[in-house]
Design an enzyme around this catalytic site. Structure first.
Site, PDB file in Angstrom:
ATOM      1  N   ASP A 158     113.201   7.780  35.231  1.00 38.78           N
ATOM      2  CA  ASP A 158     112.213   7.300  34.069  1.00 38.78           C
ATOM      3  C   ASP A 158     112.690   6.178  33.115  1.00 38.78           C
ATOM      4  OD1 ASP A 158     110.091   7.961  31.932  1.00 38.78           O
ATOM      5  OD2 ASP A 158     111.551   7.906  30.594  1.00 38.78           O
ATOM      6  N   ASP A 165     112.418   4.871  29.419  1.00 36.34           N
ATOM      7  CA  ASP A 165     112.584   5.496  27.456  1.00 36.34           C
ATOM      8  C   ASP A 165     113.258   6.758  27.414  1.00 36.34           C
ATOM      9  OD1 ASP A 165     112.037   3.093  26.480  1.00 36.34           O
ATOM     10  OD2 ASP A 165     109.867   3.313  26.986  1.00 36.34           O
ATOM     11  N   ASP A 198     113.155  12.491  30.963  1.00 28.36           N
ATOM     12  CA  ASP A 198     113.037  13.304  29.047  1.00 28.36           C
ATOM     13  C   ASP A 198     111.376  13.706  28.929  1.00 28.36           C
ATOM     14  OD1 ASP A 198     111.859  11.074  28.348  1.00 28.36           O
ATOM     15  OD2 ASP A 198     112.255  10.814  26.569  1.00 28.36           O
ATOM     16  N   ARG A 210      97.114  -3.578  31.769  1.00 31.07           N
ATOM     17  CA  ARG A 210      98.260  -3.954  32.991  1.00 31.07           C
ATOM     18  C   ARG A 210      97.406  -4.293  34.089  1.00 31.07           C
ATOM     19  NH1 ARG A 210     102.416   0.461  30.006  1.00 31.07           N
ATOM     20  NH2 ARG A 210     102.177  -0.686  27.928  1.00 31.07           N
TER      21      ARG A 210
HETATM   22  O1  M1P Z   1     107.939   5.045  29.329  1.00 34.25           O
HETATM   23  C1  M1P Z   1     107.279   5.121  27.901  1.00 34.25           C
HETATM   24  C2  M1P Z   1     106.108   4.551  27.446  1.00 34.25           C
HETATM   25  O2  M1P Z   1     106.683   3.507  26.765  1.00 34.25           O
HETATM   26  C3  M1P Z   1     105.629   2.995  25.425  1.00 34.25           C
HETATM   27  O3  M1P Z   1     105.718   3.918  25.374  1.00 34.25           O
HETATM   28  P1  M1P Z   1     105.302   3.617  23.219  1.00 34.25           P
HETATM   29  O4  M1P Z   1     105.674   2.215  23.062  1.00 34.25           O
HETATM   30  O5  M1P Z   1     104.501   4.294  22.903  1.00 34.25           O
HETATM   31  O6  M1P Z   1     106.433   3.801  22.990  1.00 34.25           O
HETATM   32  C4  M1P Z   1     105.119   2.162  26.700  1.00 34.25           C
HETATM   33  O7  M1P Z   1     105.056   1.709  27.407  1.00 34.25           O
HETATM   34  C5  M1P Z   1     103.785   3.396  27.364  1.00 34.25           C
HETATM   35  O8  M1P Z   1     103.252   2.851  28.283  1.00 34.25           O
HETATM   36  C6  M1P Z   1     104.824   4.223  28.104  1.00 34.25           C
HETATM   37  O9  M1P Z   1     104.070   5.315  29.292  1.00 34.25           O
END
Ligand code: M1P
Length: 266
Positions: free
Chosen positions: A21, A23, A228, A136
């Protein structure tokens, strides 16, 4: 300078692939991955195949993982944006399906109008910016504060959402309003939630990993996944708990590096 990596069939652990993943796993939310993370991934890539599978689109992953001299699609063997709805293998794009093709314009417009009306009526929201629906390829992303929110506005919204459960309540209302749409709603980040056809979660990308038997002749026996949000309701849950993967639940990018070092001796 770009490093050279051997062909997938020549890596020492050739039946192993590590998927990540983005983020909170490879980088802090919405920020760039650290030099240590990029070095760790490069070291791992000399041993086995690597790929990312993120909910965001490729533009965001380029910002978070790419460098001024090397594009993200050269840094990984497999790049799965939008859960794999936009997919690259060894720098080449693979065929994909689209959200709008699947749902159709008429149903989408009903949904989009409802979403915008619902957001317009949310009381007490700390800030509203712009781009409340991001359209998207494989999904839409809905954000009550808007995707133009700054880092401070994101943090402010996230704290407010924790108190008010605004996103969870909106998802419940959507499910009630559109019970026959066959959609899944998933909170993956700080300010929004993703909406995609049921089944188009992160497990969607595994079809490309399995197809390697016919492409390169490699049957991946060890598919590691690191995420995470590996809890029920989190957007890593389905792939983390899928019987085809070896799931690793991580706390943050530093934790990912620690597990990689322990598991692969890099
Ligand atoms: O990768 C996790 C998420 O990141 C973004 O979420 P947010 O802007 O709410 O922090 C988005 O790009 C979301 O699509 C994605 O799942």
């Amino acid at each position: 300078m770009a490093e050279l990596f051997s062909d997938l069939t020549e890596r020492p652990l050739k039946e192993t692939v590590c998927l990540f993943d983005v983020d909170g796993t490879l980088s802090p939310a919405r920020l760039h991955a650290s030099p240590e993370m990029l070095q760790t991934l490069a070291a791992l890539r000399h041993k086995c195949a690597i790929g990312f599978v993120g909910g965001s689109n490729l533009v965001k992953q380029e910002e978070q993982l790419g460098t001024p001299s090397i594009s993200v699609i050269s840094l990984f063997d497999f790049c799965f944006s939008e859960n794999g709805l936009t997919a690259y293998r060894m720098g080449k794009q693979l065929a994909s399906q689209s959200f709008i093709g699947w749902l159709g314009q008429e149903k989408y417009q009903r949904l989009a109008r409802w979403v915008l009306r619902y957001i317009a009526n949310i009381e007490g929201i700390p800030k509203m910016t712009g781009t409340f629906i991001e359209f998207r390829n494989g999904m839409i992303n809905v954000s009550p504060v808007g995707r133009n929110a700054s880092k401070e506005e994101r943090d402010e919204f996230e704290a407010w959402d924790k108190k008010t459960n605004t996103r969870t309540k909106m998802i419940e209302a959507l499910k009630k309003e559109f019970p026959d749409y066959g959609l899944t709603y998933s909170i993956g980040g700080q300010i929004s939630f993703d909406v995609f056809p049921t089944g188009w979660d992160k497990t969607y990308c595994l079809q490309y990993i399995e197809a390697e038997k016919d492409v390169s002749g490699i049957e991946y026996k060890n598919i590691h996944f690191f995420g995470d949000k590996a809890f029920e309701g989190g957007n890593d849950w389905e792939i983390y708990s899928d019987e085809r993967t070896i799931g690793h639940s991580v706390k943050n990018p530093e934790d990912t590096i620690r597990i990689l070092k322990e598991t692969f001796g890099i």
